[in-house]
Design an enzyme around this catalytic site. Structure first.
Site, PDB file in Angstrom:
ATOM      1  CG  ASP A  27       1.701   4.189   1.392  1.00 45.61           C
ATOM      2  OD1 ASP A  27       2.307   5.010   2.066  1.00 45.61           O
ATOM      3  OD2 ASP A  27       1.107   3.730   0.822  1.00 45.61           O
ATOM      4  CG  ASP A  68      -1.943   3.369   2.516  1.00 49.08           C
ATOM      5  OD1 ASP A  68      -2.281   4.666   1.081  1.00 49.08           O
ATOM      6  OD2 ASP A  68      -1.722   2.889   1.962  1.00 49.08           O
ATOM      7  CE1 TYR A 244       5.981   3.004 -16.432  1.00 48.37           C
ATOM      8  CE2 TYR A 244       4.128   1.670 -15.902  1.00 48.37           C
ATOM      9  CZ  TYR A 244       5.116   1.567 -16.947  1.00 48.37           C
ATOM     10  OH  TYR A 244       5.655   1.362 -17.982  1.00 48.37           O
ATOM     11  CE  LYS A 247      -0.834   4.096 -14.035  1.00 46.15           C
ATOM     12  NZ  LYS A 247      -1.324   2.915 -14.620  1.00 46.15           N
ATOM     13  CB  SER A 258     -13.462  36.030  -8.024  1.00 45.72           C
ATOM     14  OG  SER A 258     -14.367  37.020  -6.721  1.00 45.72           O
ATOM     15  CE1 TYR A 363       1.476  -6.537  -5.296  1.00 42.55           C
ATOM     16  CE2 TYR A 363       0.816  -4.239  -5.941  1.00 42.55           C
ATOM     17  CZ  TYR A 363       0.524  -5.673  -5.240  1.00 42.55           C
ATOM     18  OH  TYR A 363       1.078  -5.323  -3.351  1.00 42.55           O
TER      19      TYR A 363
HETATM   20  P1  13P Z   1      -2.056   2.212  -1.681  1.00 36.19           P
HETATM   21  O1  13P Z   1      -0.722   2.971  -3.113  1.00 36.19           O
HETATM   22  O2  13P Z   1      -2.636   3.497  -0.927  1.00 36.19           O
HETATM   23  O3  13P Z   1      -0.624   1.636  -1.025  1.00 36.19           O
HETATM   24  O4  13P Z   1      -2.886   1.125  -1.724  1.00 36.19           O
HETATM   25  C1  13P Z   1      -1.540  -0.499  -2.012  1.00 36.19           C
HETATM   26  C2  13P Z   1      -2.413  -1.047  -3.117  1.00 36.19           C
HETATM   27  O5  13P Z   1      -2.175  -2.350  -3.387  1.00 36.19           O
HETATM   28  C3  13P Z   1      -4.101  -1.514  -2.217  1.00 36.19           C
HETATM   29  O6  13P Z   1      -4.374  -2.639  -1.808  1.00 36.19           O
HETATM   30 MG    MG Z   2       0.543   2.118   1.377  1.00 32.69          MG
HETATM   31 MG    MG Z   3      -2.241   5.286  -0.848  1.00 29.91          MG
END
Ligand code: 13P
Ligand code: MG
Ligand code: MG
Ligand code: 13P
Length: 382
Positions: A27, A68, A244, A247, A258, A363
């Site tokens: 990202d 994203d 991290y 992840k 096959s 978070y």
């Molecule tokens: P991404 O890991 O896709 O950037 O999303 C982060 C996020 O906190 C979306 O709420």
């Molecule tokens: Mg993002």
């Molecule tokens: Mg993402």
């Protein structure tokens, strides 16, 4: 070479005949917020990979995105963990980051956690799934790409696909798969790995796969000859820049037909929208919804988590495809169920099990809140 002839020799494969399929993703900036991909970033990636193909470093490539996350799908003869391939992908993501900064896209360079490239892209932020094999007479592969979730999200589908005869008829009726598969599982906290053999050790395997925030399938091998059948962007956890690494928003490669699960058996593993972690701020559980590429734009509460599936026939390393599998209306009921589950989970608001347990959240305000309330927690009598 006909597969029967190659198999007869067994074991040592002629290295120079191997093709490597690498899917490297990052990202590097969201549009708008964390929803989807700005077309300018796709162009940066296309240009970079075209240059690498012209220089003969790549045999072929495709650029895709899931939400994203920018996905580089590449074939080459350099083998897995090639420094040259990884550096080229890193440079493309850095160029994408610069473009994202110019456009003021959201969280530009989000997954570029190291200041510079050093040897191997794993551990620097981007995710990477790669495998090398001798291309069969016909080599159908599926690349799964997910957003708003973690590599543990593939545990349940991979078990279904390679271990569960109620999903995969071939485990029962195809003589070349009847011996089963070995799962290579990583303990991403302790940084250990274990190989478990299915069906004999199925119950042991499920002890671990059922705890997907810690134990994650890395790869799956066919027991009869050790051929690789699947590999994901699972890697050990590194704490870098307060996050991290590795992840996030995983990719998975599965070889099909096959002696491997049929295309439809691999896709069937995603027909149940199971709960995964990674929704909203990486801190909530939600159902994994299989969608077409055009619907890989997680929107409701930044989700629910999405997965897309691109099918390719390899043709001497060239990528014939993609076929955008989850666009099929036969997945409509899965999506409807996912929406019902999403609604149900959302009603929990900030409560577990919608919100992740404290130890798993990306978070958290816990330390600040605890600090603020210090002294107000009264010790109770024993
Ligand atoms: P991404 O890991 O896709 O950037 O999303 C982060 C996020 O906190 C979306 O709420
Ligand atoms: Mg993002
Ligand atoms: Mg993402
Ligand atoms: P076809 O007969 O269409 O080749 O299908 C074979 C198969 O096994 C599909 O699962």
């Amino acid at each position: 070479m006909p597969q029967s002839k190659r198999k007869a020799k067994s074991g040592t494969k002629p290295k120079e005949k191997e093709i490597t399929l690498s899917v490297i993703k990052a990202d590097v900036g969201g549009f708008v917020g964390h929803a989807t991909m700005h077309p300018a970033l796709m162009k940066v990636a296309e240009r970079g990979l075209q240059t690498a193909k012209k220089s003969k470093l790549l045999v072929d490539f495709r650029v895709a995105h899931c939400g994203d996350d920018l996905e580089l799908i590449m074939t080459h003869r350099e083998g897995v963990e090639s420094e040259e391939i990884h550096k080229m992908a890193w440079d493309i993501f850095m160029a994408g980051t610069r473009k994202a900064q110019q456009l003021k896209l959201y969280a530009a360079g989000q997954d570029m956690l190291a200041d510079s490239f050093s040897g191997n892209i794993k551990g620097l932020g981007p995710g990477c799934a790669e495998m090398s094999f001798v291309e069969r007479k016909s080599e159908p592969v599926i690349i799964f790409m997910a957003d708003k979730t973690s590599p543990g999200a593939y545990n349940l589908p991979l078990f279904r696909i390679f271990g569960d005869p109620f999903n995969t008829a071939g485990l029962v009726i195809d003589p070349s798969m009847h011996g089963g598969f070995t799962f290579l599982v990583l303990d991403v906290l302790e940084n250990t790995e274990v190989r478990l053999s299915c069906p004999e050790e199925m119950y042991d395997l499920l002890v671990f796969l059922g705890a997907p925030s810690r134990y994650m399938v890395h790869s799956v091998y066919r027991k009869s000859d050790g051929e690789i059948g699947a590999t994901a962007s699972t890697q050990r956890l590194n704490l870098m820049a307060g996050r991290y690494v590795g992840k996030d928003d995983p990719v998975l490669i599965i070889r099909t037909q096959s002696g491997f699960p049929a295309v439809g058996e691999a896709l069937e593993g995603f027909a149940f929208p199971h709960l995964v972690e990674g929704w909203m701020r990486g801190s909530h559980h939600g159902p994994l919804m299989p969608v077409s590429s055009k619907d890989a734009q997680p929107t409701r509460f930044d989700g629910p988590p999405r997965v897309i599936a691109h099918g390719f026939q390899l043709n001497n390393g060239s990528l014939e495809g993609p076929v955008d599998f989850f666009g099929d209306p036969s997945f409509d009921l899965t999506r409807q169920k996912a929406n019902e589950i999403a609604e149900y989970m959302r009603r929990h608001g900030p409560f577990e099990p919608h919100r992740l347990p404290l130890s798993e959240m990306e978070y958290t305000t816990l330390p600040q809140v605890k600090n603020k309330l210090e002294g107000r927690f009264k010790k109770l009598q024993d």
